[in-house]
Write an enzyme that holds these catalytic residues in place. Structure first.
Site, PDB file in Angstrom:
ATOM      1  CD  GLU A  40     -39.915  -2.390  -6.595  1.00  0.00           C
ATOM      2  OE1 GLU A  40     -40.035  -3.473  -5.627  1.00  0.00           O
ATOM      3  OE2 GLU A  40     -39.140  -2.363  -7.348  1.00  0.00           O
ATOM      4  CB  THR A  69     -43.650  -7.208  -2.548  1.00  0.00           C
ATOM      5  OG1 THR A  69     -42.483  -6.580  -2.407  1.00  0.00           O
ATOM      6  CG2 THR A  69     -43.828  -8.749  -2.157  1.00  0.00           C
ATOM      7  CE  LYS A 128     -38.274  -8.551  -8.735  1.00  0.00           C
ATOM      8  NZ  LYS A 128     -39.066  -8.081  -7.809  1.00  0.00           N
TER       9      LYS A 128
END
Length: 224
Positions: A40, A69, A128
């Protein structure tokens, strides 16, 4: 892509967040070369969209590549254009629904049961737990697995090798790891990849990657 299946297969997501775009790209490529299949690239890194686009070109169309993000609809659209094929958010936010509209699977940041339900309703396919250490560690994950036994959880935040083993043993589908794995490899600028300091940093990165992958293999062997 089938993100839950990829998380189940690989058990480890590397989080690259760098101040130097060239170093961040080298880091992504090195991690993949070492066998860390899920990477990521966080949008908080410098020129992250360019890093994602260059990583996509370097890795080819079939390699999993995530963008982290992702907060807004504009973020989701931008990472989709850059070539990301899964999205990671720090919270249940606009980016979740926007990514789903683009048919990008989402690993959504949550901490509470209420947020888990909201993320599921928004279309996220995995959760997450962030920040995992502050949320209560493996014990909190076990508590969440009670009311949510079939939800894929990926703890992120403060996950070193010891914590990774504990989370996986507690029922995490995978773990997300940033600085304990990446270190400063994504921040080390150099004129050429042959620079001695860069090579030393990449050697250290390779060693950490092998250590984390060893933990994943050991957990799998223990479970078999």
């Amino acid at each position: 892509m089938d993100l839950p299946a990829a998380l189940r297969a690989h058990r480890l997501v590397a989080i690259v967040r760098g101040t130097d775009p060239d170093a961040a790209l080298r880091t992504v490529r090195t991690l993949v070369e070492e066998g860390v299949a899920l990477v990521e690239v966080s949008l908080t890194g410098r020129d992250a969209l360019d890093v994602i686009a260059q990583a996509r070109a370097a890795l080819g169309p079939d390699a999993p590549l995530g963008a982290g993000t992702v907060l807004t609809a504009d973020d989701a659209r931008a990472v989709h254009r850059a070539g990301a094929d899964f999205v990671v958010t720090p919270a249940v936010c606009e980016g979740v629904a926007a990514a789903r509209e683009l048919q990008l699977p989402v690993l959504a940041g949550v901490m509470t049961p209420t947020e888990i339900v909201a993320a599921l309703r928004a279309g996220a396919c995995a959760m997450k737990i962030f920040p995992a250490a502050q949320a209560g560690g493996p014990a909190y994950l076990r508590a969440l697995k009670g009311p949510f036994p079939n939800v894929p959880f990926v703890p992120v935040g403060g996950v070193d090798t010891t914590a990774a083993r504990a989370y996986l043993n507690a029922g995490a589908l995978a773990v997300g790891v940033g600085s304990p794995l990446v270190g400063d490899a994504a921040d080390t600028a150099a004129d050429t990849a042959a620079d001695a300091s860069v090579e030393a940093g990449l050697d250290a990165l390779r060693s950490r990657a092998r250590t984390f992958l060893g933990v994943v293999r050991a957990v799998a062997q223990d479970a078999s």
